[in-house]
Design a protein around this motif. Structure first.
Motif, PDB file in Angstrom:
ATOM      1  N   GLU A 164       0.833  -1.202   0.000  1.00 54.81           N
ATOM      2  CA  GLU A 164       0.000   0.000   0.000  1.00 54.81           C
ATOM      3  C   GLU A 164       0.869   1.254   0.000  1.00 54.81           C
ATOM      4  N   VAL A 165       0.329   2.296  -0.629  1.00 53.92           N
ATOM      5  CA  VAL A 165       1.049   3.564  -0.759  1.00 53.92           C
ATOM      6  C   VAL A 165       0.107   4.693  -0.373  1.00 53.92           C
ATOM      7  N   PHE A 166       0.593   5.630   0.442  1.00 53.97           N
ATOM      8  CA  PHE A 166      -0.165   6.809   0.849  1.00 53.97           C
ATOM      9  C   PHE A 166       0.605   8.050   0.398  1.00 53.97           C
ATOM     10  N   VAL A 167      -0.106   8.969  -0.252  1.00 54.51           N
ATOM     11  CA  VAL A 167       0.549  10.117  -0.885  1.00 54.51           C
ATOM     12  C   VAL A 167      -0.166  11.412  -0.525  1.00 54.51           C
ATOM     13  N   ASP A 168       0.605  12.434  -0.185  1.00 51.91           N
ATOM     14  CA  ASP A 168       0.053  13.781  -0.022  1.00 51.91           C
ATOM     15  C   ASP A 168      -0.147  14.352  -1.420  1.00 51.91           C
ATOM     16  N   THR A 169      -1.362  14.785  -1.717  1.00 53.62           N
ATOM     17  CA  THR A 169      -1.692  15.100  -3.106  1.00 53.62           C
ATOM     18  C   THR A 169      -0.972  16.323  -3.656  1.00 53.62           C
ATOM     19  N   VAL A 170      -0.774  16.302  -4.957  1.00 54.18           N
ATOM     20  CA  VAL A 170      -0.310  17.442  -5.738  1.00 54.18           C
ATOM     21  C   VAL A 170      -1.314  17.580  -6.876  1.00 54.18           C
ATOM     22  N   GLY A 171      -2.109  18.644  -6.848  1.00 56.23           N
ATOM     23  CA  GLY A 171      -3.198  18.744  -7.807  1.00 56.23           C
ATOM     24  C   GLY A 171      -4.406  17.961  -7.318  1.00 56.23           C
ATOM     25  N   PRO A 172      -5.426  17.763  -8.187  1.00 52.79           N
ATOM     26  CA  PRO A 172      -6.629  17.022  -7.790  1.00 52.79           C
ATOM     27  C   PRO A 172      -6.288  15.603  -7.329  1.00 52.79           C
ATOM     28  N   ALA A 173      -6.738  15.253  -6.128  1.00 48.99           N
ATOM     29  CA  ALA A 173      -6.366  13.965  -5.536  1.00 48.99           C
ATOM     30  C   ALA A 173      -6.866  12.780  -6.356  1.00 48.99           C
ATOM     31  N   GLU A 174      -8.094  12.881  -6.878  1.00 47.57           N
ATOM     32  CA  GLU A 174      -8.675  11.753  -7.606  1.00 47.57           C
ATOM     33  C   GLU A 174      -7.869  11.431  -8.870  1.00 47.57           C
ATOM     34  N   LYS A 175      -7.504  12.476  -9.605  1.00 46.16           N
ATOM     35  CA  LYS A 175      -6.741  12.275 -10.840  1.00 46.16           C
ATOM     36  C   LYS A 175      -5.343  11.725 -10.541  1.00 46.16           C
TER      37      LYS A 175
END
Length: 300
Positions: free
Chosen positions: A138-149
């Motif tokens: 599993e990977v967790f990421v702080d978003t850059v731009g729209p999270a869904e895309k």
């Protein structure tokens, strides 16, 4: 954290990290991604990953890791030392993107914006962990731009992984908080010990926070500007703050083939900078001249 590889040549990017814990090669692991230094006009941007077995996530909570932005520098340093000391269960990797690389990437002919650069760096770090033998689940990421895309983009690259992209992930998931601390500590250390190739003896050493809205940073940018060669490599010259100063203070450039362009009519040739002047230079010659052993002459 050995930063000597980057400090030897801070005009180039650098990948560095810890050894992969043996347990991370055999047990399913969780991985967090975050960055430090996205906004400043000065210095590098550092992307960091931190990973550990899914079964040992509670150890990170015991360490009380938190979003690096909520911690003091001393607290971040202390937490990084604890993370680095937990070598049997925790691993980390950093990708330091030099300011020179960031600016030249953003200003290349084919548009390559900061979001795309960030996404590609994160993808590269995940792949690096996989190639190093980490059994990612599993990977967790702080978003850059729209999270869904962004999440969909990562899932397309890594369909075998469970990917979660969320705003403020560094305050939601301890593994992302750990990555945030690693990235921030590295950037702070690099910025503090930055070795300037350029001669800036007459320029204030205090450049403020490095953020575009800091008056001290703006003043430093004005002082360190060379009218022909621009900024030291410490500066992200593609940032609008730097561009405004360049346009108002630097020598205008006339490009070949632009004689019919109305905006170029009153622009001096760059060669005018090299014309003989009676007044002495206020600053020493740029390193461009020293490296090529060029000297000013009054007669031949």
């Amino acid at each position: 954290m050995d930063l000597s590889a980057f400090e030897t040549d801070n005009s180039m990017n650098c990948l560095l990290g810890s050894a992969v814990p043996a347990i991370c090669r055999t047990e399913p692991c969780t991985l967090g991604i975050d960055e430090a230094g996205r906004g400043p006009v000065l210095g590098p941007m550092v992307y960091g990953i931190c990973y550990c077995p899914v079964s040992r996530q509670g150890d990170l909570e015991t360490l009380k890791v938190a979003d690096s932005k909520t911690l003091t520098e001393a607290q971040r340093e202390q937490l990084f030392e604890k993370l680095d000391a937990a070598k049997d269960i925790v691993g980390w990797t950093l990708h330091i993107l030099s300011p020179n690389f960031i600016s030249t990437s953003m200003q290349q002919r084919a548009k390559y914006n900061l979001n795309a650069l960030s996404h590609d760096t994160a993808i590269g770090l995940i792949q690096h962990a996989l190639d190093s033998g980490v059994q990612l689940a599993e990977v967790f990421v702080d978003t850059v731009g729209p999270a869904e895309k962004y999440q969909e983009k990562l899932k397309q690259h890594f369909p075998e992984l469970e990917v979660t992209v969320k705003p403020k992930a560094d305050s939601l998931f301890p593994i992302v908080s750990a990555a945030s601390i690693c990235a921030k500590v590295a950037r702070d250390r690099v910025v503090k010990s930055w070795k300037f190739l350029e001669d800036l003896e007459d320029v204030e050493s205090d450049y403020g926070s490095g953020y575009p809205n800091d008056p001290k940073t703006k003043e430093w940018l004005t002082q360190c500007l060379d009218r022909v060669f621009g900024y030291p490599q410490f500066v992200r010259f593609s940032w609008s703050t730097a561009q405004v100063i360049l346009e108002s203070k630097a020598v205008p450039v006339r490009w070949d083939g632009t004689e019919d362009d109305p905006s170029q009519k009153n622009v001096q040739s760059l060669l005018s900078y090299f014309a003989r002047k009676d007044a002495p230079l206020k600053r020493p010659p740029h390193r461009f001249f020293h490296e090529r052993k060029l000297e000013t002459v009054t007669s031949l």
